[in-house]
Design a protein around this motif. Structure first.
Motif, PDB file in Angstrom:
ATOM      1  N   SER B 344      73.854  39.704  40.965  1.00 29.47           N
ATOM      2  CA  SER B 344      73.293  41.046  41.133  1.00 29.47           C
ATOM      3  C   SER B 344      72.005  40.995  41.956  1.00 29.47           C
ATOM      4  O   SER B 344      71.601  42.006  42.510  1.00 29.47           O
ATOM      5  N   GLN B 351      70.081  48.942  42.081  1.00 32.89           N
ATOM      6  CA  GLN B 351      71.533  49.033  42.196  1.00 32.89           C
ATOM      7  C   GLN B 351      72.268  48.339  41.051  1.00 32.89           C
ATOM      8  O   GLN B 351      73.479  48.414  40.953  1.00 32.89           O
ATOM      9  N   ASN B 353      72.468  48.847  37.869  1.00 37.65           N
ATOM     10  CA  ASN B 353      73.211  49.711  36.952  1.00 37.65           C
ATOM     11  C   ASN B 353      74.542  50.154  37.548  1.00 37.65           C
ATOM     12  O   ASN B 353      75.558  50.197  36.856  1.00 37.65           O
ATOM     13  N   ASN B 354      74.507  50.481  38.839  1.00 37.56           N
ATOM     14  CA  ASN B 354      75.750  50.886  39.493  1.00 37.56           C
ATOM     15  C   ASN B 354      76.766  49.747  39.503  1.00 37.56           C
ATOM     16  O   ASN B 354      77.968  49.968  39.354  1.00 37.56           O
ATOM     17  N   ARG B 357      78.325  49.614  36.185  1.00 39.14           N
ATOM     18  CA  ARG B 357      79.185  50.766  35.977  1.00 39.14           C
ATOM     19  C   ARG B 357      80.504  50.614  36.737  1.00 39.14           C
ATOM     20  O   ARG B 357      81.560  50.969  36.241  1.00 39.14           O
ATOM     21  N   LEU B 358      80.403  50.085  37.937  1.00 37.64           N
ATOM     22  CA  LEU B 358      81.596  49.865  38.749  1.00 37.64           C
ATOM     23  C   LEU B 358      82.543  48.885  38.044  1.00 37.64           C
ATOM     24  O   LEU B 358      83.755  49.110  37.954  1.00 37.64           O
ATOM     25  N   ARG B 361      84.263  50.523  35.163  1.00 39.96           N
ATOM     26  CA  ARG B 361      85.376  51.377  35.599  1.00 39.96           C
ATOM     27  C   ARG B 361      86.640  50.555  35.792  1.00 39.96           C
ATOM     28  O   ARG B 361      87.726  50.964  35.382  1.00 39.96           O
ATOM     29  N   GLU B 420      73.920  50.392  49.226  1.00 40.60           N
ATOM     30  CA  GLU B 420      74.114  50.854  47.855  1.00 40.60           C
ATOM     31  C   GLU B 420      75.469  50.476  47.301  1.00 40.60           C
ATOM     32  O   GLU B 420      76.439  50.341  48.036  1.00 40.60           O
ATOM     33  N   ILE B 421      75.483  50.355  45.988  1.00 37.83           N
ATOM     34  CA  ILE B 421      76.720  50.053  45.282  1.00 37.83           C
ATOM     35  C   ILE B 421      77.291  51.372  44.789  1.00 37.83           C
ATOM     36  O   ILE B 421      76.574  52.125  44.120  1.00 37.83           O
ATOM     37  N   PRO B 422      78.548  51.650  45.081  1.00 36.11           N
ATOM     38  CA  PRO B 422      79.118  52.881  44.541  1.00 36.11           C
ATOM     39  C   PRO B 422      79.323  52.712  43.037  1.00 36.11           C
ATOM     40  O   PRO B 422      79.630  51.612  42.580  1.00 36.11           O
ATOM     41  N   GLU B 423      79.146  53.770  42.283  1.00 36.65           N
ATOM     42  CA  GLU B 423      79.343  53.585  40.841  1.00 36.65           C
ATOM     43  C   GLU B 423      80.785  53.830  40.430  1.00 36.65           C
ATOM     44  O   GLU B 423      81.169  53.588  39.297  1.00 36.65           O
ATOM     45  N   LYS B 424      81.587  54.300  41.403  1.00 33.92           N
ATOM     46  CA  LYS B 424      83.010  54.469  41.147  1.00 33.92           C
ATOM     47  C   LYS B 424      83.782  53.649  42.177  1.00 33.92           C
ATOM     48  O   LYS B 424      83.240  53.318  43.233  1.00 33.92           O
TER      49      LYS B 424
END
Lengths: 472, 472
Positions: B344, B351, B353-354, B357-358, B361, B420-424
């Motif tokens: 990370s 980023q 947290n994203n 989260r990713l 998912r 950025e990291i997408p969270e989805k």
């Protein structure tokens, strides 16, 4: 879980049943091939298979009875029976021998296996009348000599074994080569608490010592534990992380250096040596051991003594006469044992008998032949593939046998006089510098121009001794 | 023979007894660590051990309860219990991280193991009063992700498996990569007699296909049978010499290509996958699976889909809720399962947290959490070793988070904006060239100057989830 284990049980049973059936019908022969350091195992097996595959169609095996009698119908490679044993890659090896220029195949490293189906007409009046054809399955199993030399460990305690190694380290070349390891060992207290770092360092220095013994110019063979030299998937496992330790006055406590070393030695015996014995060695029917005696003579008396020690140690596995723990433990079903001096084409043809006689002296001298209850032991001098030619020439008024071939690493043929093979083990004063200097050769053009078969010396005798009775 | 087997039996019994005792006293934890392709398994384990060894003396694990409470007394590496499993060479790996310049340790290839003894004071009133100290033995077992991805094969027939592979080969990048293999396969008749040469060629082309999928730029993970990629001592064995075959209308006869392929597939399941399950997997208490999501994003949607498929396939091993054959067969005793996105530190701190989260998912989306009867599943985003620094700067009037570090293969630090990291999981139309281009970094100076401890992100949370309840 039930389904899987039941299924695997059934598979095992069925496989076992088929094998048992072949066995009962005498239709399955497991021929084990091993050799001391660089004796030419891969080339030997490749040529042996090649001769069998070509055998039906061509001459060249005059002393293999079933062929000479015209009863040999043919042989072919078929699917091997063991699923988890690497295949002996005959296809690759024969390819490199058939190349232009021909190249020696790369040596194999662990266990491998190949199966041949041999079709023949049995001899005897009855069979002759009915012209029936039988099939025998020949499994050839190739495994490192180090594994065979490990078997005697089963009869040794950690202290026995340690003492043997320490005694060997008093003679050259081990005396010098073992110095870094022994120096480190002297700083340790056998009863100190075992730490992985110390175990590793002691074991690493001991392994370096074994590797130095095995490497040129020494090329020693009597090196146990064998897996220290070829660890494979067991690299860095605790049972390969120990070394001999001096005996202690009182019994070492659990967790002490000496106790952990001994425990790992026992694990090595159990999980490596004993497992090899149970899963493989105890199922072999015939065993052949290859030796490069010429290299042995080149390397001088220390090496030669080590080679003799190795061969005698191998023989002990078969010595039922002695009532040692080992002989009671190990009752291999092997009933024919053949020691072979390879690469006889590196000397002139008139020296081959001496080569065989020298091997016989080493193998047979110290052993009472009668002790080999039920095991036929034989020695031969052969050439798996002939890479030279013997040329007889006049030299200063005398007829001398020369050898013509292309020495290893060179591209031109030369004519040279390799000298003579002593028929007895030379006495200490008879070894002098440069007395023996036998060369290695490139394969040259190993195929016979006429019939496309690899030339050999005496593979037919080898085949007849190992398989003849099963093809009678 | 009696003596040896009796002895080995006693050794086994004693060893089994000790292990059982530790188990009964809840004093032995077998923590299994694996990861998808190059997720950083070796570095993760090395840093985890390092944190535990340093844990007692220094801060830096604020969310590891036993440390935060002041009950942690210390940890040390002790002799491992399995004699025939290679040691995890923490000593070598930490050495290369402590070097100047620090270097990433070389990745390990097969199974390895290391044991730590952890001393702590239990919480609770009674224990606090008596100040008693307990010891827990933590075995960390490192094994290739390919072996975990092989487990579902146990529930598949040869036809099921073949069909799955053929279906996958209809999508990129497998469609192109599988072409040479499939072209060869089409020339074969499933019912023709099996010949080793054909089996080998079909298997070689299939293995080349798997290797091409694994290599850059594809880096796929859902590749079975895993041992085709890491054969070790089984190289060239029949159970690694097969490939998927089209289904036949009638049952293939013994000795036909299709039957031999199926037989070898069954042997693979029995002698490789089932053996791994029995000897290792069924004894694990906790499992952690590492994923490099950043590389997944770099590689684009096909890779990302493959990574998701792999993670879901892993989850199925634990999915007791479904009444598949597999879930009934495999009832691992693992009760905590952790998925971790590593590295990370390659993106800015805002980023992380994203990233977590990713991952959540991907892992959780398709699975009903209630199905994991008794298994706690968790996801985290961590950095085993921090090799960069987040720097917040003004850029065109806005505050942006940059990362400072030395990119892999270079010797100078740079400041860059990783994005950025997408969270989805991005929708198909959201993947466009160059959207994601996260860099790898050299370790830099991974030791904290103050206390000589490797910097990390959230290893304390990892430790607390995996071990916390055993050190309560």
């Amino acid at each position: 879980m039930n389904k899987l284990t039941l299924k695997s049980l059934l598979t095992e049973t069925r496989k076992g049943f088929e094998d048992l059936l072949y066995l009962a019908m005498d239709r399955r022969i497991r021929l084990a091939v091993t050799g001391l350091n660089q004796a030419g195992k891969t080339v030997f097996i490749t040529s042996l298979i090649h001769q069998l595959l070509m055998g039906a169609r061509l001459g060249g095996l005059p002393f293999f009875r079933v062929v000479a009698d015209g009863r040999f119908q043919g042989a072919k490679t078929v699917l091997q029976s063991s699923m988890d044993i690497p295949a002996f890659r005959y296809d690759q090896f024969i390819e490199s021998l058939k190349g232009h220029p021909a190249q020696w195949p790369r040596a194999t490293d662990g266990l491998s296996e190949i199966r041949l189906a041999i079709r023949f007409r049995p001899g005897g009046l009855l069979h002759t009348r009915f012209k029936s054809t039988h099939t025998v399955y020949l499994d050839i199993i190739d495994y490192p000599g180090e594994w065979l030399l490990d078997l005697p460990l089963l009869g040794q305690s950690f202290n026995d074994w340690s003492n043997e190694i320490f005694a060997l380290c008093k003679t050259p070349p081990r005396e010098t080569l073992s110095r870094p390891w022994l120096t480190y060992l002297r700083q340790l207290q056998p009863l100190q608490p075992a730490e992985e770092g110390v175990l590793r360092q002691a074991s690493r220095l001991f392994t370096d010592f074994l590797l130095a013994c095995k490497r040129e110019p020494f090329g020693l063979n009597y090196l146990q534990p064998g897996r220290f030299l070829i660890p494979g998937d067991l690299k860095d496992a605790p049972l390969l992380t120990f070394c001999p330790m001096p005996a202690t006055e009182r019994l070492p406590e659990p967790g002490s250096l000496a106790q952990v070393m001994a425990q790992r030695f026992e694990s090595y015996k159990e999980l490596v040596v004993w497992r090899f014995y149970q899963q493989h060695f105890s199922n072999f029917d015939r065993q052949i051991v290859l030796v490069d005696l010429l290299k042995g003579l080149n390397r001088g008396p220390d090496h030669f003594a080590d080679m003799s020690r190795s061969l005698k140690s191998i023989l002990k596995n078969f010595d039922y006469g002695r009532s040692s723990l080992l002989s009671r433990l190990l009752q291999p079903r092997i009933d024919r044992l053949l020691f072979v001096a390879t690469k006889s084409d590196h000397v002139a043809a008139n020296q081959h008998n001496n080569l065989e006689r020298l091997l016989r002296r080493i193998v047979m001298d110290s052993v009472n032949e009668a002790a080999f209850n039920g095991v036929a032991v034989e020695t031969m001098a052969i050439s798996s593939i002939v890479s030279t030619e013997t040329v007889v020439k006049e030299y200063e008024g005398k007829r001398l046998s020369f050898v013509r071939g292309c020495p290893k690493g060179r591209s031109e043929e030369v004519l040279l006089f390799p000298g003579e093979i002593p028929e007895k083990i030379p006495r200490p004063e008879e070894w002098h510098t440069e007395r023996f200097n036998f060369l290695e050769f490139e394969p040259g053009s190993p195929m016979d121009d006429g019939d496309g078969r690899l030339n050999h010396y005496r593979l037919d005798l080898v085949l007849d001794f190992l398989l003849g009775d099963k093809l009678a």
